[in-house]
Motif scaffolding. Structure first.
Motif, PDB file in Angstrom:
ATOM      1  N   ILE A  49     -21.623   4.356  55.116  1.00  8.63           N
ATOM      2  CA  ILE A  49     -22.266   5.253  56.200  1.00  8.63           C
ATOM      3  C   ILE A  49     -22.978   4.511  57.360  1.00  8.63           C
ATOM      4  O   ILE A  49     -22.685   4.851  58.414  1.00  8.63           O
ATOM      5  N   PRO A  50     -23.766   3.317  57.127  1.00 10.05           N
ATOM      6  CA  PRO A  50     -24.305   2.736  58.311  1.00 10.05           C
ATOM      7  C   PRO A  50     -23.213   2.115  58.904  1.00 10.05           C
ATOM      8  O   PRO A  50     -23.385   1.686  60.096  1.00 10.05           O
ATOM      9  N   LEU A  51     -22.422   1.586  58.335  1.00 12.38           N
ATOM     10  CA  LEU A  51     -21.231   0.635  58.997  1.00 12.38           C
ATOM     11  C   LEU A  51     -20.523   1.557  59.839  1.00 12.38           C
ATOM     12  O   LEU A  51     -20.043   1.229  60.840  1.00 12.38           O
ATOM     13  N   SER A  52     -20.103   2.660  59.437  1.00 12.47           N
ATOM     14  CA  SER A  52     -19.383   3.852  60.154  1.00 12.47           C
ATOM     15  C   SER A  52     -20.240   4.130  61.583  1.00 12.47           C
ATOM     16  O   SER A  52     -19.609   4.183  62.354  1.00 12.47           O
ATOM     17  N   GLY A  53     -21.472   4.352  61.273  1.00 15.60           N
ATOM     18  CA  GLY A  53     -22.317   4.531  62.714  1.00 15.60           C
ATOM     19  C   GLY A  53     -22.257   3.411  63.590  1.00 15.60           C
ATOM     20  O   GLY A  53     -22.188   3.662  64.789  1.00 15.60           O
ATOM     21  N   MET A  54     -22.325   2.212  63.131  1.00 11.71           N
ATOM     22  CA  MET A  54     -22.396   1.131  63.764  1.00 11.71           C
ATOM     23  C   MET A  54     -21.268   0.904  64.535  1.00 11.71           C
ATOM     24  O   MET A  54     -21.259   0.638  65.877  1.00 11.71           O
ATOM     25  N   MET A  55     -19.797   1.216  63.839  1.00  8.64           N
ATOM     26  CA  MET A  55     -18.666   1.052  64.436  1.00  8.64           C
ATOM     27  C   MET A  55     -18.456   2.037  65.473  1.00  8.64           C
ATOM     28  O   MET A  55     -17.899   1.669  66.558  1.00  8.64           O
ATOM     29  N   LEU A  56     -18.982   3.206  65.197  1.00  6.66           N
ATOM     30  CA  LEU A  56     -18.613   4.398  65.936  1.00  6.66           C
ATOM     31  C   LEU A  56     -19.324   4.004  67.462  1.00  6.66           C
ATOM     32  O   LEU A  56     -18.997   4.203  68.745  1.00  6.66           O
ATOM     33  N   ASN A  57     -20.682   3.368  67.394  1.00 11.13           N
ATOM     34  CA  ASN A  57     -21.356   2.880  68.518  1.00 11.13           C
ATOM     35  C   ASN A  57     -20.774   2.103  69.294  1.00 11.13           C
ATOM     36  O   ASN A  57     -20.521   2.020  70.769  1.00 11.13           O
ATOM     37  N   ILE A  58     -20.035   0.836  68.715  1.00 10.68           N
ATOM     38  CA  ILE A  58     -19.362  -0.021  69.547  1.00 10.68           C
ATOM     39  C   ILE A  58     -18.022   0.658  69.957  1.00 10.68           C
ATOM     40  O   ILE A  58     -17.629   0.366  71.261  1.00 10.68           O
ATOM     41  N   GLN A  59     -17.456   1.445  69.258  1.00  5.81           N
ATOM     42  CA  GLN A  59     -16.112   1.942  69.941  1.00  5.81           C
ATOM     43  C   GLN A  59     -16.533   3.011  71.172  1.00  5.81           C
ATOM     44  O   GLN A  59     -15.642   3.131  72.103  1.00  5.81           O
ATOM     45  N   ASP A  60     -17.818   3.480  71.073  1.00  4.63           N
ATOM     46  CA  ASP A  60     -17.972   4.415  72.313  1.00  4.63           C
ATOM     47  C   ASP A  60     -18.198   3.473  73.589  1.00  4.63           C
ATOM     48  O   ASP A  60     -17.809   3.988  74.850  1.00  4.63           O
ATOM     49  N   SER A  61     -18.387   2.221  73.433  1.00  7.03           N
ATOM     50  CA  SER A  61     -18.549   1.410  74.828  1.00  7.03           C
ATOM     51  C   SER A  61     -17.204   0.623  74.873  1.00  7.03           C
ATOM     52  O   SER A  61     -17.046   0.119  76.111  1.00  7.03           O
ATOM     53  N   ALA A  62     -16.394   0.419  73.838  1.00  5.48           N
ATOM     54  CA  ALA A  62     -15.183  -0.055  74.006  1.00  5.48           C
ATOM     55  C   ALA A  62     -14.135   0.485  73.143  1.00  5.48           C
ATOM     56  O   ALA A  62     -13.947   0.291  71.863  1.00  5.48           O
ATOM     57  N   PRO A  63     -13.550   1.496  73.668  1.00  6.10           N
ATOM     58  CA  PRO A  63     -12.529   2.418  72.991  1.00  6.10           C
ATOM     59  C   PRO A  63     -11.395   1.576  72.517  1.00  6.10           C
ATOM     60  O   PRO A  63     -10.806   2.084  71.238  1.00  6.10           O
ATOM     61  N   TRP A  64     -10.935   0.381  72.967  1.00  7.15           N
ATOM     62  CA  TRP A  64      -9.901  -0.218  72.414  1.00  7.15           C
ATOM     63  C   TRP A  64     -10.220  -0.906  71.122  1.00  7.15           C
ATOM     64  O   TRP A  64      -9.293  -1.450  70.260  1.00  7.15           O
ATOM     65  N   PHE A  65     -11.602  -1.061  70.677  1.00  3.76           N
ATOM     66  CA  PHE A  65     -11.833  -1.384  69.267  1.00  3.76           C
ATOM     67  C   PHE A  65     -11.503  -0.534  68.275  1.00  3.76           C
ATOM     68  O   PHE A  65     -11.470  -1.080  67.177  1.00  3.76           O
ATOM     69  N   ALA A  66     -11.451   0.455  68.335  1.00  2.00           N
ATOM     70  CA  ALA A  66     -10.976   1.730  67.416  1.00  2.00           C
ATOM     71  C   ALA A  66      -9.828   1.107  66.287  1.00  2.00           C
ATOM     72  O   ALA A  66      -8.838   0.628  67.092  1.00  2.00           O
ATOM     73  N   GLY A  67      -9.760   1.534  65.117  1.00  2.00           N
ATOM     74  CA  GLY A  67      -8.582   1.371  64.609  1.00  2.00           C
ATOM     75  C   GLY A  67      -8.517  -0.316  63.751  1.00  2.00           C
ATOM     76  O   GLY A  67      -9.356  -0.615  63.295  1.00  2.00           O
ATOM     77  N   VAL A  68      -7.297  -0.957  64.247  1.00  2.00           N
ATOM     78  CA  VAL A  68      -7.142  -2.213  63.488  1.00  2.00           C
ATOM     79  C   VAL A  68      -8.105  -3.218  64.061  1.00  2.00           C
ATOM     80  O   VAL A  68      -8.496  -3.840  63.044  1.00  2.00           O
ATOM     81  N   PRO A  69      -8.347  -3.402  65.409  1.00  2.00           N
ATOM     82  CA  PRO A  69      -9.730  -4.248  65.385  1.00  2.00           C
ATOM     83  C   PRO A  69     -10.755  -3.978  64.660  1.00  2.00           C
ATOM     84  O   PRO A  69     -11.512  -4.717  64.162  1.00  2.00           O
ATOM     85  N   THR A  70     -11.299  -2.782  64.354  1.00  2.00           N
ATOM     86  CA  THR A  70     -12.345  -2.335  63.665  1.00  2.00           C
ATOM     87  C   THR A  70     -12.149  -3.122  62.175  1.00  2.00           C
ATOM     88  O   THR A  70     -13.272  -3.809  61.764  1.00  2.00           O
ATOM     89  N   LEU A  71     -11.245  -2.664  61.454  1.00  2.00           N
ATOM     90  CA  LEU A  71     -10.753  -3.227  60.309  1.00  2.00           C
ATOM     91  C   LEU A  71     -10.742  -4.780  60.106  1.00  2.00           C
ATOM     92  O   LEU A  71     -11.037  -5.342  59.177  1.00  2.00           O
ATOM     93  N   ILE A  72     -10.258  -5.532  61.222  1.00  2.00           N
ATOM     94  CA  ILE A  72     -10.203  -6.850  61.189  1.00  2.00           C
ATOM     95  C   ILE A  72     -11.603  -7.398  61.141  1.00  2.00           C
ATOM     96  O   ILE A  72     -11.719  -8.177  60.424  1.00  2.00           O
ATOM     97  N   LEU A  73     -12.780  -6.939  62.008  1.00  2.00           N
ATOM     98  CA  LEU A  73     -13.749  -7.439  62.049  1.00  2.00           C
ATOM     99  C   LEU A  73     -14.342  -7.345  60.515  1.00  2.00           C
ATOM    100  O   LEU A  73     -15.149  -8.306  59.807  1.00  2.00           O
ATOM    101  N   CYS A  74     -14.142  -6.095  60.028  1.00  2.00           N
ATOM    102  CA  CYS A  74     -14.905  -5.725  58.540  1.00  2.00           C
ATOM    103  C   CYS A  74     -14.250  -6.666  57.466  1.00  2.00           C
ATOM    104  O   CYS A  74     -15.124  -7.191  56.855  1.00  2.00           O
TER     105      CYS A  74
END
Length: 298
Positions: free
Chosen positions: A142-167
């Motif tokens: 749950i906190p990880l999802s919130g943090m990733m959503l905050n990143i995606q708000d400022s960097a939409p390209w980060f959604a999807g595969v880049p998010t999973l790569i970082l995790c």
């Protein structure tokens, strides 16, 4: 009785003991092969059902005849599964390869430092690294999802595969660090590091010129481990991606859902999703075992 007679009796008894030993070894070997055959049949039964079902037509599938070979062989399920999963397979390949390579490189650097460069607090930091291995993914989702959503708000390209790569990189670093730390501690002599220091080599040049050339066994282990973990992951995909930008496990889940499931298509999809990890283990399996054993003894 003379010593010559005793020696003759002893020599005469040796072939009988040898024959008994040989018969016992043959019987034991026969039992081993029989058990291996039985266990192989048990393990391969689900794969057999997957394979024969994938070549059936949707109307030909029935639970009562699931074990039977198709009366009419069809590749409709394979074509439909590939058309549905092909984009997700490509995304999973990019994700798994990048996550495996980057986490292995970072784990190698960390393992080298913890194994050969002792500094105040190094043991405490290493323990904290290992502590990351024992935190359940569910506890931080749950906190990880919130943090990733905050990143995606400022960097939409980060959604999807880049998010999973970082995790997968972050959560792969502890196990990769442990594997490389043990490997370097047992397989790289301290004399090599000390000789490099005497010659004036820096920490980085010692790693690249002395340690890295003898690291392939460790990299094989971590690459296979991380590739398989990233490829088979579903929990991160479920929370952090959707069907349009998620990996193959998410696509396979969508393929299997619905009120009227197409079982031949689902079985073909399962086999398509399993092929990359199967190929990796077939090609690199023996190197995986050798890599694990190379750091086990000094």
């Amino acid at each position: 009785m003379s010593s010559a007679t005793l020696e003759a009796d002893r020599l005469a008894a040796v072939p009988h003991r040898h024959r008994r030993s040989t018969r016992g070894q043959k019987a034991f070997g026969t039992v081993q092969y029989a058990l291996l055959f039985v266990f192989s049949i048990i393990v391969l039964m689900p794969a057999y059902v997957l394979l024969v079902t994938s070549f059936k037509r949707q109307g030909d599938y029935d639970q009562s005849t699931a074990w039977q070979i198709p009366t009419t062989w069809s590749v409709e399920g394979w074509v439909a599964a590939w058309n549905t999963l092909a984009p997700a397979v490509g995304r999973s390949l990019v994700m798994a390869i990048l996550a495996a390579v980057l986490s292995s490189v970072l784990g190698s650097l960390n393992g080298y430092i913890f194994a050969k460069w002792h500094f105040p607090g190094s043991h405490v930091i290493f323990v904290l690294f290992l502590f990351g291995m024992f935190i359940p993914y569910q506890a931080i989702m749950i906190p990880l999802s919130g943090m990733m959503l905050n990143i995606q708000d400022s960097a939409p390209w980060f959604a999807g595969v880049p998010t999973l790569i970082l995790c997968h990189i972050v959560y792969g670093i502890p196990i990769c660090t442990l594997i490389f730390r043990n490997y370097y501690a047992t397989s790289v002599p301290n004399e090599m590091i000390e000789a490099a220091r005497v010659d004036g080599a820096t920490t980085w040049s010692t790693y690249t010129r002395v340690v890295l050339p003898v690291s392939p066994p460790g990299f094989v282990v971590t690459l296979i481990w991380q590739f398989t973990s990233a490829w088979n992951d579903f929990l991160f995909a479920l929370f952090l991606t959707n069907q349009n930008n998620g990996p193959v496990t998410f696509g396979l889940n969508a393929l299997a859902s619905g009120q009227n499931p197409n079982y031949p298509q689902i079985m073909a999809g399962v086999l398509v999703a399993s092929l990359p990890t199967l190929i990796v283990y077939i090609v690199l399996g023996k190197y995986f075992v050798a890599g694990l054993m190379s750091g086990s003894v000094k």
